[in-house]
Design an enzyme around this catalytic site. Structure first.
Site, mmCIF file in Angstrom:
data_model
loop_
_atom_site.group_PDB
_atom_site.id
_atom_site.type_symbol
_atom_site.label_atom_id
_atom_site.label_comp_id
_atom_site.label_asym_id
_atom_site.label_seq_id
_atom_site.Cartn_x
_atom_site.Cartn_y
_atom_site.Cartn_z
ATOM 1 N N LYS A 47 -6.073 3.239 9.694
ATOM 2 C CA LYS A 47 -6.797 2.926 8.511
ATOM 3 C C LYS A 47 -5.842 1.943 7.640
ATOM 4 O O LYS A 47 -6.302 1.141 7.006
ATOM 5 C CB LYS A 47 -7.457 4.015 7.881
ATOM 6 C CG LYS A 47 -8.486 4.671 8.639
ATOM 7 C CD LYS A 47 -8.751 6.096 8.103
ATOM 8 C CE LYS A 47 -7.882 7.227 8.451
ATOM 9 N NZ LYS A 47 -8.322 8.600 8.506
ATOM 10 N N LYS A 48 -4.696 2.517 7.536
ATOM 11 C CA LYS A 48 -3.578 1.837 6.715
ATOM 12 C C LYS A 48 -3.564 0.446 7.152
ATOM 13 O O LYS A 48 -3.296 -0.483 6.394
ATOM 14 C CB LYS A 48 -2.281 2.482 6.575
ATOM 15 C CG LYS A 48 -2.416 3.715 5.912
ATOM 16 C CD LYS A 48 -2.201 3.658 4.320
ATOM 17 C CE LYS A 48 -3.486 4.208 3.685
ATOM 18 N NZ LYS A 48 -3.385 3.852 2.249
ATOM 19 N N ARG A 89 -12.198 16.150 16.404
ATOM 20 C CA ARG A 89 -11.089 16.934 16.189
ATOM 21 C C ARG A 89 -11.338 17.924 15.280
ATOM 22 O O ARG A 89 -10.902 19.181 15.384
ATOM 23 C CB ARG A 89 -9.880 16.189 15.554
ATOM 24 C CG ARG A 89 -9.352 15.195 16.511
ATOM 25 C CD ARG A 89 -8.533 14.049 15.921
ATOM 26 N NE ARG A 89 -7.285 14.697 15.228
ATOM 27 C CZ ARG A 89 -6.725 14.281 13.996
ATOM 28 N NH1 ARG A 89 -7.100 12.795 13.683
ATOM 29 N NH2 ARG A 89 -5.927 14.759 13.683
ATOM 30 N N SER A 112 -4.300 8.358 13.146
ATOM 31 C CA SER A 112 -5.465 8.443 12.530
ATOM 32 C C SER A 112 -5.120 7.711 11.062
ATOM 33 O O SER A 112 -5.711 6.588 10.674
ATOM 34 C CB SER A 112 -5.876 9.855 12.199
ATOM 35 O OG SER A 112 -6.955 9.890 11.331
ATOM 36 N N ASP A 116 0.693 -1.347 0.051
ATOM 37 C CA ASP A 116 0.024 0.073 0.054
ATOM 38 C C ASP A 116 0.949 1.046 0.105
ATOM 39 O O ASP A 116 2.095 1.091 0.386
ATOM 40 C CB ASP A 116 -0.956 -0.143 1.059
ATOM 41 C CG ASP A 116 -2.269 0.914 1.148
ATOM 42 O OD1 ASP A 116 -2.190 1.455 0.018
ATOM 43 O OD2 ASP A 116 -2.997 0.791 2.118
ATOM 44 N N LYS A 117 0.140 2.160 -0.316
ATOM 45 C CA LYS A 117 1.098 3.657 -0.381
ATOM 46 C C LYS A 117 0.195 4.512 0.294
ATOM 47 O O LYS A 117 -1.224 4.457 0.134
ATOM 48 C CB LYS A 117 1.677 4.065 -1.697
ATOM 49 C CG LYS A 117 0.452 4.331 -2.872
ATOM 50 C CD LYS A 117 -0.065 5.564 -3.158
ATOM 51 C CE LYS A 117 0.707 6.777 -3.180
ATOM 52 N NZ LYS A 117 0.013 7.934 -3.513
ATOM 53 N N HIS A 118 0.821 5.948 0.845
ATOM 54 C CA HIS A 118 -0.196 6.771 1.293
ATOM 55 C C HIS A 118 0.345 8.135 0.947
ATOM 56 O O HIS A 118 1.353 8.411 1.329
ATOM 57 C CB HIS A 118 -0.379 6.651 2.921
ATOM 58 C CG HIS A 118 -1.430 7.566 3.786
ATOM 59 N ND1 HIS A 118 -2.483 7.563 3.464
ATOM 60 C CD2 HIS A 118 -0.968 8.851 4.014
ATOM 61 C CE1 HIS A 118 -3.146 8.810 4.010
ATOM 62 N NE2 HIS A 118 -1.992 9.467 4.393
ATOM 63 N N SER A 119 -0.567 8.938 0.610
ATOM 64 C CA SER A 119 -0.243 10.220 0.355
ATOM 65 C C SER A 119 -1.073 11.348 1.188
ATOM 66 O O SER A 119 -1.940 10.995 1.761
ATOM 67 C CB SER A 119 -0.582 10.653 -1.065
ATOM 68 O OG SER A 119 -0.422 11.997 -1.208
ATOM 69 N N THR A 151 -8.492 10.952 -4.586
ATOM 70 C CA THR A 151 -8.459 10.104 -5.609
ATOM 71 C C THR A 151 -9.600 9.300 -5.999
ATOM 72 O O THR A 151 -9.887 9.037 -7.391
ATOM 73 C CB THR A 151 -7.257 8.662 -5.244
ATOM 74 O OG1 THR A 151 -5.994 9.325 -4.874
ATOM 75 C CG2 THR A 151 -6.978 7.723 -6.258
#
Ligand code: URA
Length: 439
Positions: free
Chosen positions: A188-189, A169, A184, A81-84, A121
């Protein structure tokens, strides 16, 4: 017996709660036995006192475990997986995800929607006619079977504690905390059980993190959590520049068009390819699919250049309900705005600064983004042909193209877009696209 008051008070007086107490608190957020005021006080206490690295990890896992965790044992491929952290004109995911799948990874990516000046996305993908991003677990499995990758929306049962805490928040001035942001994101990741992760932490005017120090701290916090013992995940992060948009297009359909052109080789986009291959190199090495980052970069680049990434993208689009031959006639089927209007350079010189945040705001004002969650968006509007920093222009030359629903909207966008460019007589220094590596 733990109580919410005790957890909050412990953080307030710098006595970090044990992992079991944070787990109780996260379960309480999900089940409703922790109230909104207690959630707000908890968030504020964390903002003011901070958490240790172990505390951050414990909070991430507690929030992850408040919901469902996906397992992919039936697939014989490393889960990647990737996260931005989100940017403007940033369609890295749409190129990188199918490229990783083409190189042997399984990418069950859960993505978000755009909010404020940054794009999302899912919104971009939904510009494709018929494509559905809200899918059941069975459908997700079928999409992965078909293409090795999927980019889908979250569901209510993924990290519900985070959903509740994030909503609180948002209205208690506690979004800006590295501990809370990292926990946070990771809650999820980690719910998709990745074996390898790469984080793209954007820094600059168009990014969530405005300074290099903040970006570094977030990158360190996220990679520390993901690399924790026992998780079976190898992670690293790149800090990438996000002052000007990464691509010359900002919006939904216009960014998908950019992706099609890059994947089919009809348009060279050096900056996008550089960031995609650098991130791909990291995650290929982290997953063991390549012998190192250089080898990983070369494999990702080859998959883009020889069309294998394009083929995976097309298969994914079709498996998600989009047209079957999307790469062949996709551009024709993308929604087109009612009018287009050029923005012209107000003076001659070099483009010395492009303000990504302002360009992102112009797209929101055109109707291509959301001011508040739940706003509907118009996928056809946006900006394209955005001139790059460092280019030389004469007065009156086109510097961007507005895609708008009407003349009034186009005129409003023109003023914002004009303000986003600074033109000076001296050429600016070349920006560093990849600013740092963490992990
Ligand atoms: N994105 C998230 O998912 N969580 C945050 O706290 C900030 C950005």
């Amino acid at each position: 017996m733990t109580s919410a008051e005790e957890v909050i008070s412990d953080i307030r007086y710098n006595r970090e709660p044990a992992a079991a107490e944070l787990e109780w608190f996260a379960q309480g957020l999900a089940a409703g036995y922790v109230s909104d005021s207690q959630a707000g006080a908890f968030a504020m206490a964390v903002c003011l006192r901070g958490l240790s690295p172990a505390g951050r990890t414990a909070l991430s896992l507690a929030m992850r475990d408040s919901g469902r965790i996906f397992r992919w044992d039936r697939f014989d491929a490393p889960v990647i997986d990737k996260h931005s952290t989100g940017g403007v004109g940033d369609c890295v995911t749409l190129v990188l995800v199918p490229a990783i799948a083409a190189c042997g990874g399984l990418v069950p990516k859960i993505s978000g929607r755009g909010l404020g000046h940054t794009g999302g996305t899912l919104d971009k993908l939904e510009a494709i006619s018929g494509l559905e991003t809200q899918v059941s677990e069975d459908q997700l499995g079928e999409i992965l079977n078909e293409s090795g990758c999927a980019i889908v929306g979250t569901t209510a049962d993924i990290a519900p504690a985070d959903k509740r805490l994030y909503a609180v928040r948002d209205v208690t001035a506690t979004v800006q905390s590295i501990d809370l942001i990292a926990a946070s994101i990771l809650s999820k990741k980690l719910a998709v059980s990745p074996q390898a992760l790469v984080f793209d932490v954007k820094v600059g005017s168009g990014a969530f993190m405005k300074t290099f120090q903040e970006a570094q701290a977030l990158a360190q916090a996220m990679t520390d959590i993901a690399n924790s013992d026992g998780l079976g995940c190898a992670a690293s992060a790149l800090i990438t520049e996000m002052n000007q948009p990464l691509t010359p297009a900002v919006g939904n359909a216009v960014e998908v068009k950019e992706v099609i052109e890059v994947l089919t080789g009809t348009h060279q986009n050096q900056d996008l390819i550089k960031v995609v291959t650098a991130l791909g190199g990291e995650v290929m090495a982290n997953s063991g699919l390549s012998s190192g980052t250089q080898d990983g970069e070369a494999r990702i680049l080859a998959a883009i250049q020889d069309g294998r990434a394009a083929e995976k993208f097309e298969r994914m689009v079709s498996a998600m309900g989009g047209p079957p031959n999307f790469l062949e006639d996709g551009i024709r089927t993308l929604p087109a705005a009612k009018i287009t209007q050029e923005v012209r350079a107000p003076s001659s010189g070099y483009i010395s600064h492009v303000n990504g945040e302002l360009l992102g705001k112009a797209v929101v004002d055109l109707g291509g983004g959301r001011r508040v969650e739940g706003d509907t968006i118009d996928p056809s509007v946006g900006l394209s042909k955005i001139i790059r920093r460092g280019e030389k222009v004469d007065r009156g030359w086109p510097i961007a193209l507005i895609h708008a629903g009407g003349e009034e909207k186009a005129a409003e966008a023109e003023r914002t877009v004009q303000a986003a460019f600074e033109i000076l007589q001296e050429p600016p220094s070349a920006p560093r696209l990849i600013c740092d590596r963490v992990g």
